[in-house]
Motif scaffolding. Structure first.
Motif, PDB file in Angstrom:
ATOM      1  N   LEU A  29       0.810  -1.226   0.000  1.00  0.00           N
ATOM      2  CA  LEU A  29       0.000   0.000   0.000  1.00  0.00           C
ATOM      3  C   LEU A  29       0.844   1.278   0.000  1.00  0.00           C
ATOM      4  O   LEU A  29       0.374   2.337  -0.418  1.00  0.00           O
ATOM      5  N   ALA A  30       2.107   1.179   0.459  1.00  0.00           N
ATOM      6  CA  ALA A  30       2.939   2.378   0.652  1.00  0.00           C
ATOM      7  C   ALA A  30       3.105   3.240  -0.605  1.00  0.00           C
ATOM      8  O   ALA A  30       2.977   4.454  -0.544  1.00  0.00           O
ATOM      9  N   PRO A  31       3.398   2.648  -1.782  1.00  0.00           N
ATOM     10  CA  PRO A  31       3.610   3.499  -2.968  1.00  0.00           C
ATOM     11  C   PRO A  31       2.318   4.053  -3.571  1.00  0.00           C
ATOM     12  O   PRO A  31       2.358   4.580  -4.687  1.00  0.00           O
ATOM     13  N   GLU A  32       1.213   3.949  -2.845  1.00  0.00           N
ATOM     14  CA  GLU A  32      -0.084   4.403  -3.346  1.00  0.00           C
ATOM     15  C   GLU A  32      -0.416   3.782  -4.702  1.00  0.00           C
ATOM     16  O   GLU A  32      -0.493   4.467  -5.710  1.00  0.00           O
ATOM     17  N   PRO A  33      -0.587   2.456  -4.693  1.00  0.00           N
ATOM     18  CA  PRO A  33      -0.881   1.759  -5.942  1.00  0.00           C
ATOM     19  C   PRO A  33      -2.242   2.169  -6.500  1.00  0.00           C
ATOM     20  O   PRO A  33      -3.071   2.716  -5.772  1.00  0.00           O
ATOM     21  N   ALA A  34      -2.442   1.896  -7.794  1.00  0.00           N
ATOM     22  CA  ALA A  34      -3.715   2.220  -8.437  1.00  0.00           C
ATOM     23  C   ALA A  34      -4.756   1.136  -8.153  1.00  0.00           C
ATOM     24  O   ALA A  34      -5.958   1.384  -8.186  1.00  0.00           O
ATOM     25  N   VAL A  35      -4.281  -0.081  -7.886  1.00  0.00           N
ATOM     26  CA  VAL A  35      -5.140  -1.248  -7.663  1.00  0.00           C
ATOM     27  C   VAL A  35      -4.426  -2.148  -6.659  1.00  0.00           C
ATOM     28  O   VAL A  35      -3.202  -2.243  -6.689  1.00  0.00           O
ATOM     29  N   MET A  36      -5.189  -2.816  -5.776  1.00  0.00           N
ATOM     30  CA  MET A  36      -4.599  -3.806  -4.878  1.00  0.00           C
ATOM     31  C   MET A  36      -5.099  -5.198  -5.243  1.00  0.00           C
ATOM     32  O   MET A  36      -6.306  -5.407  -5.417  1.00  0.00           O
ATOM     33  N   LEU A  37      -4.166  -6.149  -5.332  1.00  0.00           N
ATOM     34  CA  LEU A  37      -4.497  -7.533  -5.675  1.00  0.00           C
ATOM     35  C   LEU A  37      -3.935  -8.439  -4.585  1.00  0.00           C
ATOM     36  O   LEU A  37      -2.729  -8.421  -4.328  1.00  0.00           O
ATOM     37  N   LEU A  38      -4.810  -9.214  -3.945  1.00  0.00           N
ATOM     38  CA  LEU A  38      -4.368 -10.070  -2.840  1.00  0.00           C
ATOM     39  C   LEU A  38      -4.792 -11.503  -3.113  1.00  0.00           C
ATOM     40  O   LEU A  38      -5.971 -11.775  -3.372  1.00  0.00           O
ATOM     41  N   ASP A  39      -3.830 -12.424  -3.052  1.00  0.00           N
ATOM     42  CA  ASP A  39      -4.117 -13.834  -3.349  1.00  0.00           C
ATOM     43  C   ASP A  39      -4.003 -14.661  -2.073  1.00  0.00           C
ATOM     44  O   ASP A  39      -2.905 -14.856  -1.565  1.00  0.00           O
ATOM     45  N   GLU A  40      -5.124 -15.130  -1.537  1.00  0.00           N
ATOM     46  CA  GLU A  40      -5.165 -15.936  -0.305  1.00  0.00           C
ATOM     47  C   GLU A  40      -4.256 -15.315   0.760  1.00  0.00           C
ATOM     48  O   GLU A  40      -3.389 -16.000   1.322  1.00  0.00           O
ATOM     49  N   PRO A  41      -4.423 -14.028   1.066  1.00  0.00           N
ATOM     50  CA  PRO A  41      -3.413 -13.356   1.892  1.00  0.00           C
ATOM     51  C   PRO A  41      -3.313 -13.873   3.329  1.00  0.00           C
ATOM     52  O   PRO A  41      -2.298 -13.676   3.975  1.00  0.00           O
ATOM     53  N   PHE A  42      -4.366 -14.541   3.828  1.00  0.00           N
ATOM     54  CA  PHE A  42      -4.333 -14.948   5.237  1.00  0.00           C
ATOM     55  C   PHE A  42      -4.278 -16.467   5.405  1.00  0.00           C
ATOM     56  O   PHE A  42      -4.432 -16.979   6.504  1.00  0.00           O
ATOM     57  N   ALA A  43      -4.059 -17.179   4.312  1.00  0.00           N
ATOM     58  CA  ALA A  43      -4.145 -18.643   4.354  1.00  0.00           C
ATOM     59  C   ALA A  43      -3.126 -19.269   5.299  1.00  0.00           C
ATOM     60  O   ALA A  43      -3.397 -20.287   5.923  1.00  0.00           O
ATOM     61  N   SER A  44      -1.934 -18.650   5.422  1.00  0.00           N
ATOM     62  CA  SER A  44      -0.914 -19.291   6.258  1.00  0.00           C
ATOM     63  C   SER A  44      -0.849 -18.702   7.668  1.00  0.00           C
ATOM     64  O   SER A  44       0.107 -18.922   8.388  1.00  0.00           O
ATOM     65  N   VAL A  45      -1.877 -17.946   8.048  1.00  0.00           N
ATOM     66  CA  VAL A  45      -1.902 -17.314   9.368  1.00  0.00           C
ATOM     67  C   VAL A  45      -2.778 -18.136  10.319  1.00  0.00           C
ATOM     68  O   VAL A  45      -3.802 -18.679   9.907  1.00  0.00           O
ATOM     69  N   ASP A  46      -2.365 -18.229  11.584  1.00  0.00           N
ATOM     70  CA  ASP A  46      -3.159 -18.969  12.579  1.00  0.00           C
ATOM     71  C   ASP A  46      -4.609 -18.496  12.588  1.00  0.00           C
ATOM     72  O   ASP A  46      -4.872 -17.295  12.544  1.00  0.00           O
ATOM     73  N   ALA A  47      -5.519 -19.458  12.716  1.00  0.00           N
ATOM     74  CA  ALA A  47      -6.953 -19.144  12.677  1.00  0.00           C
ATOM     75  C   ALA A  47      -7.338 -18.069  13.694  1.00  0.00           C
ATOM     76  O   ALA A  47      -8.157 -17.197  13.410  1.00  0.00           O
ATOM     77  N   THR A  48      -6.725 -18.104  14.886  1.00  0.00           N
ATOM     78  CA  THR A  48      -7.088 -17.147  15.938  1.00  0.00           C
ATOM     79  C   THR A  48      -6.745 -15.713  15.540  1.00  0.00           C
ATOM     80  O   THR A  48      -7.424 -14.775  15.929  1.00  0.00           O
ATOM     81  N   LEU A  49      -5.674 -15.539  14.754  1.00  0.00           N
ATOM     82  CA  LEU A  49      -5.247 -14.196  14.364  1.00  0.00           C
ATOM     83  C   LEU A  49      -5.928 -13.727  13.091  1.00  0.00           C
ATOM     84  O   LEU A  49      -5.910 -12.548  12.759  1.00  0.00           O
ATOM     85  N   ARG A  50      -6.511 -14.689  12.373  1.00  0.00           N
ATOM     86  CA  ARG A  50      -7.000 -14.376  11.031  1.00  0.00           C
ATOM     87  C   ARG A  50      -8.093 -13.315  11.049  1.00  0.00           C
ATOM     88  O   ARG A  50      -8.109 -12.412  10.231  1.00  0.00           O
ATOM     89  N   ARG A  51      -8.997 -13.408  12.034  1.00  0.00           N
ATOM     90  CA  ARG A  51     -10.113 -12.453  12.061  1.00  0.00           C
ATOM     91  C   ARG A  51      -9.618 -11.031  12.285  1.00  0.00           C
ATOM     92  O   ARG A  51     -10.043 -10.105  11.610  1.00  0.00           O
ATOM     93  N   ARG A  52      -8.688 -10.839  13.236  1.00  0.00           N
ATOM     94  CA  ARG A  52      -8.123  -9.512  13.476  1.00  0.00           C
ATOM     95  C   ARG A  52      -7.443  -8.988  12.213  1.00  0.00           C
ATOM     96  O   ARG A  52      -7.581  -7.826  11.844  1.00  0.00           O
ATOM     97  N   LEU A  53      -6.690  -9.879  11.570  1.00  0.00           N
ATOM     98  CA  LEU A  53      -5.944  -9.495  10.375  1.00  0.00           C
ATOM     99  C   LEU A  53      -6.902  -9.069   9.255  1.00  0.00           C
ATOM    100  O   LEU A  53      -6.670  -8.082   8.561  1.00  0.00           O
ATOM    101  N   ARG A  54      -8.006  -9.806   9.107  1.00  0.00           N
ATOM    102  CA  ARG A  54      -9.011  -9.443   8.097  1.00  0.00           C
ATOM    103  C   ARG A  54      -9.574  -8.056   8.378  1.00  0.00           C
ATOM    104  O   ARG A  54      -9.735  -7.249   7.468  1.00  0.00           O
ATOM    105  N   GLU A  55      -9.906  -7.812   9.647  1.00  0.00           N
ATOM    106  CA  GLU A  55     -10.483  -6.507  10.012  1.00  0.00           C
ATOM    107  C   GLU A  55      -9.503  -5.382   9.689  1.00  0.00           C
ATOM    108  O   GLU A  55      -9.879  -4.356   9.130  1.00  0.00           O
ATOM    109  N   ASP A  56      -8.227  -5.608  10.072  1.00  0.00           N
ATOM    110  CA  ASP A  56      -7.220  -4.569   9.839  1.00  0.00           C
ATOM    111  C   ASP A  56      -6.961  -4.390   8.344  1.00  0.00           C
ATOM    112  O   ASP A  56      -6.780  -3.268   7.864  1.00  0.00           O
TER     113      ASP A  56
END
Length: 351
Positions: free
Chosen positions: A153-180
């Motif tokens: 996000l830092a370079p102020e992109p024109a479009v953001m593309l995310l591929d399974e961004p939270f798949a390797s994160v512990d289930a307990t942290l995933r919800r917080r990460l999604r919200e953020d």
């Protein structure tokens, strides 16, 4: 009316040799909107994202940006010329750079002051400003993924593309990460496409969900609309905890091994085969000596419980609130709330 889509994909078709992966896919994403591309593995969702990113050649169709043609077969800007922010499942951070320097990586053309300010803003967005001096190997998987998001996000992109961004994160942290992540993506004001195979994730993250099945988008709507009115059985099963049971048309109702379902306002064919999806809250179960079903398992899940029933070799999972009150082995009668049960015609296919 809505503003023109910032990013639109028109009639994207793609195959690997003789194997067709995408067929006439159309998708529009507005500025500041998060669209989740939801599908099972092999549905074509990651290929579509890679085509938009320029990592896969565009064989047929057009990508438009702000109304103008951006890419078409043979006329494709290379990935580095696209100003698209990418976040993949395996957050590839630079191990020899601090968190702050990772986030600053795409900001080499800015003044040092501007760089510092931008890095701080992005780290605050993802809740990591206290970790600016640390190195990737000292962070948890979830924290590394936050850094990857901030860096994209830092370079102020024109479009953001995310591929399974939270798949390797512990289930307990995933919800917080999604919200953020949702907060940071919304704050950026750019169109975002998030690929996921997880329906719950799509519900929590998306403004709109586009469901892709066998290379075509079968439904594209708000999370509420997709949940309330699934376009077909495939979509219904994605958003259901229960799976389908077999039914047969009989006297204007559907007969199942678990009991009869009166389906209001539906034209049912006699003896035709139906798939029935009984969602949470659509089934009532009571102990009854002459009942059709038997309780084979009971699980307590905190604020709710799940009872697994069996009848005639078929199983049905029933979710209910609070504590379960039926023992394993109990014979039960099942009542369906026809307004909340989904019924799909099976054609002649075998169960």
């Amino acid at each position: 009316g809505l503003p023109a889509a910032a990013l639109s994909l028109e009639n994207i078709t793609h195959s690997y040799g003789a194997f067709s992966v995408l067929t006439d896919v159309n998708l529009a994403v507005h500025a500041g909107e998060i669209v989740c591309l939801l599908g099972a593995s092999g549905s074509g969702k990651s290929t579509l994202l890679r085509i938009v990113a320029g990592l896969e050649p565009l064989q047929r169709g057009t990508v438009r940006f702000d109304g103008a043609e951006f890419a078409s077969p043979g006329r494709e800007p290379p990935p580095e010329a696209r100003r698209f922010g990418l976040v993949f499942q395996d957050h590839v951070l630079f191990p020899h750079l601090s968190v702050a320097d990772n986030v600053a990586f795409g900001l080499r053309d800015r003044s040092p002051d501007e760089r510092r300010e931008r890095v701080l803003t992005q780290l605050q967005q993802v809740g990591l400003e206290a970790h600016a001096r640390r190195y990737p190997h000292t962070l948890s998987g979830g924290e590394q993924q936050r850094v990857a998001l901030a860096r994209a996000l830092a370079p102020e992109p024109a479009v953001m593309l995310l591929d399974e961004p939270f798949a390797s994160v512990d289930a307990t942290l995933r919800r917080r990460l999604r919200e953020d992540a949702r907060r940071a993506l919304r704050a950026s004001g750019v169109p975002s496409i998030v690929v996921t195979h997880d329906a719950e994730e799509a519900m929590e993250l998306a403004d709109r969900i586009a469901i892709i099945h066998a290379g075509t988008i079968v439904q594209d709507d708000s999370p509420a609309a997709v949940w309330r009115e699934p376009a077909d059985r495939f979509v219904a099963e994605l958003f259901s905890d229960t799976g389908a049971i077999a039914g047969r048309g009989a006297d204007g109702a559907v007969e199942t091994r678990f009991g009869r379902i009166e389906v209001a306002g539906a034209e049912l064919e006699e003896d035709a085969r139906y798939a029935v999806i009984a969602r949470a809250g659509s089934v009532r179960v009571a102990a009854h000596p002459a009942g059709d079903a038997r309780v084979v398992d009971v699980r307590f899940l905190g604020d709710r419980h799940v009872v697994t029933l069996e009848a005639g070799g078929e199983r049905l999972r029933v979710l209910g609130p609070g504590e379960p009150d039926l023992p394993v082995g109990a014979t039960v009668a099942v009542a369906f709330d026809s307004a909340r049960v989904l019924v799909y015609h099976q054609g002649g296919s075998a169960w």
